[in-house]
Each structure stands twice: as C-alpha cells, then as structure tokens.
Design a protein around this motif. Sequence first.
Motif, mmCIF file in Angstrom:
data_model
loop_
_atom_site.group_PDB
_atom_site.id
_atom_site.type_symbol
_atom_site.label_atom_id
_atom_site.label_comp_id
_atom_site.label_asym_id
_atom_site.label_seq_id
_atom_site.Cartn_x
_atom_site.Cartn_y
_atom_site.Cartn_z
ATOM 1 N N ALA A 230 32.760 3.667 87.419
ATOM 2 C CA ALA A 230 33.078 2.317 86.922
ATOM 3 C C ALA A 230 33.504 1.418 88.080
ATOM 4 C CB ALA A 230 34.182 2.392 85.865
ATOM 5 N N LEU A 231 34.247 1.979 89.043
ATOM 6 C CA LEU A 231 34.676 1.187 90.211
ATOM 7 C C LEU A 231 33.479 0.805 91.070
ATOM 8 C CD1 LEU A 231 36.745 -0.064 92.119
ATOM 9 C CD2 LEU A 231 37.128 2.206 93.110
ATOM 10 N N LEU A 232 32.591 1.760 91.328
ATOM 11 C CA LEU A 232 31.410 1.486 92.153
ATOM 12 C C LEU A 232 30.526 0.421 91.495
ATOM 13 C CD1 LEU A 232 30.561 2.587 94.886
ATOM 14 C CD2 LEU A 232 29.113 4.250 93.738
ATOM 15 N N GLU A 233 30.374 0.511 90.190
ATOM 16 C CA GLU A 233 29.569 -0.481 89.464
ATOM 17 C C GLU A 233 30.219 -1.864 89.518
ATOM 18 O OE1 GLU A 233 28.997 1.249 85.593
ATOM 19 O OE2 GLU A 233 27.175 2.308 86.234
ATOM 20 N N GLU A 234 31.540 -1.906 89.404
ATOM 21 C CA GLU A 234 32.265 -3.178 89.462
ATOM 22 C C GLU A 234 32.126 -3.821 90.839
ATOM 23 O OE1 GLU A 234 34.471 -6.379 88.095
ATOM 24 O OE2 GLU A 234 33.411 -4.802 87.003
ATOM 25 N N ILE A 235 32.197 -2.992 91.890
ATOM 26 C CA ILE A 235 32.015 -3.503 93.264
ATOM 27 C C ILE A 235 30.593 -4.029 93.429
ATOM 28 C CG2 ILE A 235 31.902 -2.805 95.706
ATOM 29 C CD1 ILE A 235 34.308 -0.882 95.018
ATOM 30 N N GLY A 236 29.617 -3.291 92.855
ATOM 31 C CA GLY A 236 28.217 -3.737 92.889
ATOM 32 C C GLY A 236 28.055 -5.104 92.237
ATOM 33 N N ARG A 237 28.711 -5.300 91.102
ATOM 34 C CA ARG A 237 28.652 -6.596 90.398
ATOM 35 C C ARG A 237 29.266 -7.695 91.245
ATOM 36 N NH1 ARG A 237 28.642 -3.816 85.513
ATOM 37 N NH2 ARG A 237 30.818 -3.182 85.741
ATOM 38 N N LYS A 238 30.441 -7.411 91.790
ATOM 39 C CA LYS A 238 31.169 -8.419 92.582
ATOM 40 C C LYS A 238 30.414 -8.808 93.856
ATOM 41 C CE LYS A 238 35.145 -8.746 90.241
ATOM 42 N NZ LYS A 238 35.672 -10.006 89.727
ATOM 43 N N GLY A 246 19.344 -6.929 86.098
ATOM 44 C CA GLY A 246 20.811 -6.932 86.164
ATOM 45 C C GLY A 246 21.440 -5.562 86.327
ATOM 46 N N ARG A 247 20.593 -4.520 86.567
ATOM 47 C CA ARG A 247 21.166 -3.184 86.763
ATOM 48 C C ARG A 247 21.837 -3.102 88.137
ATOM 49 N NH1 ARG A 247 17.877 1.018 87.203
ATOM 50 N NH2 ARG A 247 16.067 -0.265 87.681
ATOM 51 N N ILE A 248 22.882 -2.309 88.223
ATOM 52 C CA ILE A 248 23.615 -2.167 89.490
ATOM 53 C C ILE A 248 22.804 -1.312 90.469
ATOM 54 C CG2 ILE A 248 25.777 -1.349 90.569
ATOM 55 C CD1 ILE A 248 26.248 -3.628 88.594
ATOM 56 N N ASP A 249 22.680 -1.812 91.698
ATOM 57 C CA ASP A 249 22.053 -1.024 92.765
ATOM 58 C C ASP A 249 23.153 -0.167 93.394
ATOM 59 O OD1 ASP A 249 20.977 -0.050 95.138
ATOM 60 O OD2 ASP A 249 19.694 -1.809 95.431
ATOM 61 N N LEU A 250 23.236 1.096 92.956
ATOM 62 C CA LEU A 250 24.326 1.967 93.386
ATOM 63 C C LEU A 250 24.288 2.263 94.886
ATOM 64 C CD1 LEU A 250 24.825 4.625 90.548
ATOM 65 C CD2 LEU A 250 26.328 2.744 91.189
ATOM 66 N N HIS A 251 23.080 2.327 95.442
ATOM 67 C CA HIS A 251 22.978 2.602 96.879
ATOM 68 C C HIS A 251 23.593 1.451 97.677
ATOM 69 C CE1 HIS A 251 21.422 4.685 100.423
ATOM 70 N NE2 HIS A 251 21.204 3.467 100.908
ATOM 71 N N LYS A 252 23.273 0.212 97.271
ATOM 72 C CA LYS A 252 23.828 -0.953 97.978
ATOM 73 C C LYS A 252 25.340 -1.038 97.793
ATOM 74 C CE LYS A 252 20.186 -4.329 98.676
ATOM 75 N NZ LYS A 252 19.459 -5.461 98.106
ATOM 76 N N ALA A 253 25.797 -0.767 96.570
ATOM 77 C CA ALA A 253 27.234 -0.794 96.290
ATOM 78 C C ALA A 253 27.946 0.271 97.133
ATOM 79 C CB ALA A 253 27.495 -0.547 94.808
ATOM 80 N N SER A 254 27.288 1.435 97.299
ATOM 81 C CA SER A 254 27.851 2.519 98.116
ATOM 82 C C SER A 254 27.959 2.096 99.576
ATOM 83 C CB SER A 254 26.972 3.769 98.012
ATOM 84 O OG SER A 254 26.899 4.207 96.678
ATOM 85 N N GLU A 255 26.915 1.418 100.066
ATOM 86 C CA GLU A 255 26.930 0.926 101.452
ATOM 87 C C GLU A 255 28.100 -0.030 101.672
ATOM 88 O OE1 GLU A 255 23.102 -0.803 102.212
ATOM 89 O OE2 GLU A 255 22.320 1.049 103.082
#
Length: 313
Positions: A230-238, A246-255
């Motif tokens: 949930a935190l990683l997805e929230e960071i992706g949104r922000k 509108g799906r979260i790019d988890l790889h980019k959020a991880s970077e």
Amino acid sequence: MAIQWYPGHMHKARKEIEEAMPQVDLVIEVLDARIPYSSENPMVSKLRGDKPCIKLLNKSDLADPDITAQWIEYLEREQGVKATAITTLQPGMLKMLPDLCRKLVPSRDKTEKDIRTMIMGIPNVGKSTIINTLAGRVIAKTGNEPAVTKSQQRINLRNGIVLSDTPGILWPKVDNEASSYRLAVTGAIKDTAMEYEDVALFAAGYFLKAYPKEICERYNISELPKDDMALLEEIGRKRGALRPGGRIDLHKASEVVLHDYRSGRIGLLSLETPAMAEIEKAEVERILAEKAAEKAAKLEAEKLKRSGKRHNV
C-alpha cells in the motif's frame, strides 16, 4: 531473493587474507553505518585473532545518528575493537586515523617500524575513497559500481603506516535473508542481481515500522498506509509512476524509493539496530546448527548403508 554469489572469488579472497594476516599489526574494516551488521565481514574476527581492529562506520551522513551511537558502543564491546563514525564527504574526519593506529599498536611506535594494516570492506562502501584520502593521491579506483578493487595491493602512506588493500568481496550471509535485502537496499549489490520491487517492498515495510514520520513527510502522505505494498502504491501515485489506465508502475515507484533512500532524501535512516543484530545472529546460529546436524545425519546414514552392503557381500 535470489542473489548470485561467487564462491570461487570468496575462497580466493579468504585465502589471500589468511596468508597476509600474520604480517599484519592492525585490521581496518570499513562498514556501512546504515547496516553495520549486514556489511560486516564474518571472516574478520575469525582471522584477526587478537590483533586490534578499527571499524570505520562510513556514510554516517546518511545514517540515523542515535542508532550509529548505539552501534559504536555495541561494536566496542568486542576485545581490541575501536569504532568511529565517518563520512568520506568530510575528509578531515580521517585525520585521526594514523594516530588511532599508533595508539592501538604502541609496540610498533617504540621500534619506529611501519605499522602494517589491512583495510577491508564490501563493494561500494567507500573503501577506495578512504585509501585515496589517506594517501593524498589517487591510488585506488573509485566508483558507484560495486566490486572495483580486483586484487590485493600494498600502499605506503609515508607516515609510518603501510596499508594492504583487499578486494571488495561480498561475503554471503545466505543464512540471513534480511541482510541480503539490506545490502540490496543500500546498493552494495548490483541492481541487476535482484528483483527491484522485492527490495523496495522490504525497504517500505521497514520504513513503515521504524520511520513512519519521515516517510509520510517525504511523500506528503496524510494517512499511514496499512502495509508495504500500500505504501509503494501510494508513493507511485504521488510521484506519477502510472501505467496506462491509471495502474501503478511498481518498478518506477520502487526506483523512486530506493534512489531517494540511497541519496538521503527521505532522511537519516538506519536499516538495523544492535538489538536486531543480536536476534538475527542467534537465528543464523540455529540455522547453521540444524544444517550441520542434517549433514552429520546424512553422512551417518551413508556410512550405515555402505557397511550394510559390505555385510551382504
């Protein structure tokens, strides 16, 4: 998390260190101040015997100062160990090192012979920068890529101290998965050697528990997410890390998370404490004891099998 270790390199490095150790007066081990346990070489205390050891907690400018103070106190409980926090961004902090070496090896100072030291540290911990700073000239190649030093070299600092540099080998703490993750979060392991999302989720889970205020402030989050995903997805949104639909790019959020952490943008955050290390060491010992017992049982079974075959002949 699958990480590629190279046992051949490990064995060669251990052999080199073992052969050189009798000629060494003092060991200098460079640790990452954010992960002193995970970045520590388990071979050092085994191989150095009763020789004194200086543990330099580098990158202290990125670590939690309160936890770094705990680590210094904890590490100095070991006989003959002196620990100190440094950062290569402030070269002046290393000026105390020659005097500290002399203090720990007073017998050499009296004979006016050079103090022979061996410097060790995992890749990307800043060992080469420390050598160049001490030498006052470029001797060791530096870079953000792990594993730059390839072989052992001797460097005369011309101040009564001779340094033996060792290759920056990653010693696998394969029995402690958390250590592998922490090494990956700090960038000690090449980013190609792991699943980026797995590593970012490990970091996110730890930040939620240990540094919720810092993580919320950095990413402007008003309500603490319930878990790592949930935190990683929230960071992706922000941060606008979105895929079509509108799906979260988890790889980019991880970077985003890993780069922000490594650069200190989230804050001064340490990834482990002495209390955590004590628990994990006990768990590793338990796992190793289990493995040894399994191995002994297999050998015993094999022996019985062979002896049964002989009796049947």
